[in-house]
Design an enzyme around this catalytic site. Structure first.
Site, PDB file in Angstrom:
ATOM      1  N   GLY A 199       0.830  -1.214   0.000  1.00 28.66           N
ATOM      2  CA  GLY A 199       0.000   0.000   0.000  1.00 28.66           C
ATOM      3  C   GLY A 199       0.862   1.259   0.000  1.00 28.66           C
ATOM      4  O   GLY A 199       0.667   2.163  -0.820  1.00 28.66           O
ATOM      5  N   GLY A 200       1.853   1.299   0.893  1.00 29.46           N
ATOM      6  CA  GLY A 200       2.710   2.486   1.023  1.00 29.46           C
ATOM      7  C   GLY A 200       3.489   2.760  -0.255  1.00 29.46           C
ATOM      8  O   GLY A 200       3.574   3.902  -0.716  1.00 29.46           O
ATOM      9  N   GLU A 219       4.644   4.838   6.632  1.00 25.47           N
ATOM     10  CA  GLU A 219       5.276   3.953   7.607  1.00 25.47           C
ATOM     11  C   GLU A 219       4.797   2.565   7.250  1.00 25.47           C
ATOM     12  O   GLU A 219       3.595   2.300   7.266  1.00 25.47           O
ATOM     13  CB  GLU A 219       4.826   4.397   9.008  1.00 25.47           C
ATOM     14  CG  GLU A 219       5.657   3.824  10.102  1.00 25.47           C
ATOM     15  CD  GLU A 219       4.833   2.990  11.019  1.00 25.47           C
ATOM     16  OE1 GLU A 219       4.794   1.749  10.783  1.00 25.47           O
ATOM     17  OE2 GLU A 219       4.222   3.545  11.931  1.00 25.47           O
ATOM     18  N   CYS A 256       3.511  -2.084  14.675  1.00 22.67           N
ATOM     19  CA  CYS A 256       4.638  -1.936  13.737  1.00 22.67           C
ATOM     20  C   CYS A 256       5.966  -2.132  14.444  1.00 22.67           C
ATOM     21  O   CYS A 256       6.986  -2.360  13.798  1.00 22.67           O
ATOM     22  CB  CYS A 256       4.579  -0.584  13.063  1.00 22.67           C
ATOM     23  SG  CYS A 256       3.863   0.676  14.077  1.00 22.67           S
ATOM     24  N   GLU A 338       8.331  -8.686   6.934  1.00 20.15           N
ATOM     25  CA  GLU A 338       7.473  -8.547   8.122  1.00 20.15           C
ATOM     26  C   GLU A 338       6.379  -9.613   8.129  1.00 20.15           C
ATOM     27  O   GLU A 338       5.746  -9.878   7.113  1.00 20.15           O
ATOM     28  CB  GLU A 338       6.819  -7.153   8.086  1.00 20.15           C
ATOM     29  CG  GLU A 338       5.909  -6.877   9.269  1.00 20.15           C
ATOM     30  CD  GLU A 338       5.204  -5.510   9.165  1.00 20.15           C
ATOM     31  OE1 GLU A 338       5.327  -4.727  10.100  1.00 20.15           O
ATOM     32  OE2 GLU A 338       4.541  -5.242   8.147  1.00 20.15           O
TER      33      GLU A 338
HETATM   34  P1  NAP Z   1      -3.074  -1.701   3.805  1.00 21.07           P
HETATM   35  O1  NAP Z   1      -3.605  -2.818   3.014  1.00 21.07           O
HETATM   36  O2  NAP Z   1      -1.781  -1.120   3.381  1.00 21.07           O
HETATM   37  O3  NAP Z   1      -4.193  -0.546   3.804  1.00 21.07           O
HETATM   38  C1  NAP Z   1      -4.016   0.692   4.451  1.00 21.07           C
HETATM   39  C2  NAP Z   1      -4.787   1.759   3.694  1.00 21.07           C
HETATM   40  O4  NAP Z   1      -4.182   1.981   2.418  1.00 21.07           O
HETATM   41  C3  NAP Z   1      -6.227   1.371   3.396  1.00 21.07           C
HETATM   42  O5  NAP Z   1      -7.025   2.527   3.442  1.00 21.07           O
HETATM   43  C4  NAP Z   1      -6.146   0.842   1.990  1.00 21.07           C
HETATM   44  O6  NAP Z   1      -7.379   0.942   1.307  1.00 21.07           O
HETATM   45  C5  NAP Z   1      -5.113   1.737   1.370  1.00 21.07           C
HETATM   46  N1  NAP Z   1      -4.416   1.084   0.269  1.00 21.07           N
HETATM   47  C6  NAP Z   1      -3.870  -0.161   0.265  1.00 21.07           C
HETATM   48  N2  NAP Z   1      -3.328  -0.420  -0.940  1.00 21.07           N
HETATM   49  C7  NAP Z   1      -3.530   0.688  -1.703  1.00 21.07           C
HETATM   50  C8  NAP Z   1      -3.225   1.034  -3.048  1.00 21.07           C
HETATM   51  N3  NAP Z   1      -2.590   0.187  -3.858  1.00 21.07           N
HETATM   52  N4  NAP Z   1      -3.596   2.247  -3.498  1.00 21.07           N
HETATM   53  C9  NAP Z   1      -4.240   3.121  -2.691  1.00 21.07           C
HETATM   54  N5  NAP Z   1      -4.578   2.845  -1.426  1.00 21.07           N
HETATM   55  C10 NAP Z   1      -4.223   1.639  -0.926  1.00 21.07           C
HETATM   56  O7  NAP Z   1      -2.917  -2.079   5.322  1.00 21.07           O
HETATM   57  P2  NAP Z   1      -3.892  -2.818   6.359  1.00 21.07           P
HETATM   58  O8  NAP Z   1      -5.268  -2.987   5.832  1.00 21.07           O
HETATM   59  O9  NAP Z   1      -3.766  -2.071   7.577  1.00 21.07           O
HETATM   60  O10 NAP Z   1      -3.249  -4.232   6.611  1.00 21.07           O
HETATM   61  C11 NAP Z   1      -2.744  -5.078   5.621  1.00 21.07           C
HETATM   62  C12 NAP Z   1      -1.296  -5.461   5.986  1.00 21.07           C
HETATM   63  O11 NAP Z   1      -0.540  -4.269   6.239  1.00 21.07           O
HETATM   64  C13 NAP Z   1      -1.115  -6.253   7.257  1.00 21.07           C
HETATM   65  O12 NAP Z   1      -1.311  -7.626   7.079  1.00 21.07           O
HETATM   66  C14 NAP Z   1       0.305  -5.936   7.632  1.00 21.07           C
HETATM   67  O13 NAP Z   1       1.176  -6.759   6.937  1.00 21.07           O
HETATM   68  C15 NAP Z   1       0.499  -4.532   7.183  1.00 21.07           C
HETATM   69  N6  NAP Z   1       0.432  -3.492   8.245  1.00 21.07           N
HETATM   70  C16 NAP Z   1       1.579  -2.979   8.694  1.00 21.07           C
HETATM   71  C17 NAP Z   1       1.557  -1.989   9.662  1.00 21.07           C
HETATM   72  C18 NAP Z   1       2.822  -1.393  10.160  1.00 21.07           C
HETATM   73  O14 NAP Z   1       2.735  -0.467  10.931  1.00 21.07           O
HETATM   74  N7  NAP Z   1       3.968  -1.834   9.735  1.00 21.07           N
HETATM   75  C19 NAP Z   1       0.365  -1.537  10.194  1.00 21.07           C
HETATM   76  C20 NAP Z   1      -0.823  -2.070   9.704  1.00 21.07           C
HETATM   77  C21 NAP Z   1      -0.761  -3.055   8.723  1.00 21.07           C
HETATM   78  P3  NAP Z   1      -8.318  -0.375   1.216  1.00 21.07           P
HETATM   79  O15 NAP Z   1      -8.750  -0.622   2.609  1.00 21.07           O
HETATM   80  O16 NAP Z   1      -9.401  -0.026   0.293  1.00 21.07           O
HETATM   81  O17 NAP Z   1      -7.416  -1.453   0.694  1.00 21.07           O
END
Ligand code: NAP
Length: 471
Positions: A199-200, A219, A256, A338
């Protein structure tokens, strides 16, 4: 015009007014947000519990942290010296005066794992509003109801403090359409994000491909290496195992700063530590994770590492400890990624050279920890230096989970922990992400911002011809 385009026009119009408010007005607004959240505490905690499964005490603490952050920024901008004002007006030279100003509308992506402290009114929002930037929040679907309630509290604070109507706006929708459109919109000047690596980095790509690229403060992923030095393993194996097991499974590992990687040199001390850690982990029962996607990612990660798992807890998600040799770790980049959940990997190194090689293979981190006695620490300054090169926060003899919110905190680190190692997303310095320096040259005093006027009406600390003064 799309709904997002309309929202962005409104935030831009609000920015033109909001960026000119005084620090006292913005501080009052932040205080009102904190009070409005406090007034809804019970309702917010109940909704967040229903949506995220996080335990009530944890959610209550998180609200306290969130309101504390808002008040911290209110005090910080009231004192005012953070604008880094500098005046140079020596005779015969041009009169130049510099300070930090807000960058413009900021888009904040709510995080799944902190429904309050890293979401709608969390650290990104609080720091951006404190700077004078307006905010558009893209709420996380895993706690959309909580996010909407927090937005209600912010809107109430906007009305009470007389801020422009669209100072903060809230949208929900899929990341890869709504989120993408927000990042790509011409009025967006910066992005705050906490979540996955994929996502990031997607947001970083959108931002870089714009006609006018903008910064993304993402992050993303961190495994937070913990080095266990030999003397402390001999003396404190059981205590270390208990402390680390607590940190690995805290909040089902959904932090995190979860210690996802443990490293030590083989020997009886490390063996005892592993067996005690195993005893601790097998007693832990899994509790529901934040959302289905996070749970299925965790299960997939665990099954891909099943041949390395040494100990498992019970229930779902199953807490687990895996162990590999340094050689296996070095040969398999997948082991350096991770695993978001109650999991940690112990890397057994043959000797100190192996430990150093292993550390050198690790990418950027949020935290790096060293467990050691005084003797260990004196004998391993090279390991401490290596850990320092990896991470934004280096910890001696404590666990990485638990991030203090204060002026000395760094919650950031080299890529891929974050997109920009020069900044932190926690603590007062988080405001630095939403400002840019401007030099005012040859301005008449009355046209200068108060922070740069001759009389220093705000009484802030600034340099005048390189001398610190607050008068
Ligand atoms: P995520 O999938 O990265 O989503 C976070 C936000 O970003 C959501 O609003 C998501 O929208 C948006 N997003 C994701 N992919 C995108 C893209 N390609 N373009 C635009 N926006 C996008 O994170 P999550 O839902 O919190 O958890 C998924 C995974 O992230 C976990 O399994 C873990 O591995 C990791 N995570 C890491 C941390 C850390 O601090 N290191 C924290 C939380 C999660 P949508 O909901 O519509 O997808």
């Amino acid at each position: 015009m799309s709904q997002i385009a309309e929202i962005m026009q409104q935030t831009q119009a609000a920015f033109e007014v909001y960026s000119k408010t005084t620090p006292a007005q913005r501080a009052g607004f932040l205080q009102h947000i904190a009070e409005a959240i406090e007034a809804k505490r019970e309702q917010l905690v109940a909704k967040a519990h229903e949506e995220t499964h996080l335990p009530l005490p944890r959610l209550n603490n998180e609200i306290t942290r969130t309101t504390g952050q808002l008040k911290m920024f209110a005090a910080y901008i009231t004192e005012g010296s953070w604008v880094a004002a500098a005046i140079d007006n020596l005779p015969g030279k041009p009169d130049t005066r510099k300070m930090l100003v807000p960058i413009g509308p900021v888009v904040v992506f709510g995080a799944s794992n902190f429904p309050f402290a890293f979401s709608t009114a969390g650290g990104d929002t609080a720091s951006a509003l404190a700077s004078g930037s307006t905010v558009v929040v893209k709420g996380h679907s895993a706690h959309a109801g909580t996010s909407l309630l927090v937005n209600d509290a912010i809107q109430e604070a906007i009305r009470l403090s007389g801020m422009p109507e669209h100072t903060l706006q809230h949208v929900l929708g899929p990341g890869n359409s709504t989120g993408k459109e927000l990042v790509l919109h011409a009025y967006t000047t910066g992005v705050g994000f906490t979540g996955s690596f994929s996502g990031g980095t997607a947001l970083m790509r959108y931002a870089a491909e714009r006609e006018k690229p903008i910064p993304v403060f993402a992050e993303m992923s961190s495994i937070n290496p913990v080095v266990l030095l030999p003397d402390t393993l001999t003396q404190n194996a059981a205590a270390l195992a208990k402390k680390l097991a607590g940190s690995i499974t805290l909040g089902m590992g959904q932090f995190c700063t979860n210690p996802g990687l443990l490293l030590g040199i083989e020997g009886p001390g490390l063996e005892e530590f592993l067996s005690k850690l195993g005893e601790e982990i097998t007693q832990v029962t899994g509790q529901p994770m934040l959302h289905e996607g996070i749970y299925s990612n965790y299960k997939e990660n665990l099954s891909s590492k099943s041949s390395h798992i040494a100990y498992r807890g019970s229930g779902e998600p199953t807490p687990a400890i895996a162990t590999v040799s340094a050689a296996e770790f070095l040969n398999n980049p997948h082991l350096r990624e991770e695993v978001f959940g109650p999991f940690s990997l112990l890397v057994v190194c043959a000797d100190k050279a192996g430990l150093k090689n292993t550390l050198q293979s690790i990418k950027g981190q949020l935290t790096a920890t060293i467990m050691g006695t005084d003797k260990d620490l004196v004998e391993n300054t090279d390991i401490i230096a290596l850990q320092t090169s990896l991470a934004g926060r280096v910890i001696i003899n404590d666990v990485p989970t638990g991030v203090e919110v204060n002026s000395s905190m760094v919650h950031g680190g080299p890529f891929p922990a974050t997109s920009d190692a020069r900044f932190t997303s926690v603590g007062t310095s988080a405001i630095q992400r939403w400002v840019r320096p401007v030099c005012f040259q040859g301005f008449p005093d009355a046209l200068l911002p108060e922070e740069l006027q001759n009389a220093n009406p705000r009484g802030i600390w600034r340099t005048v011809n390189n001398e610190w003064k607050n008068s």
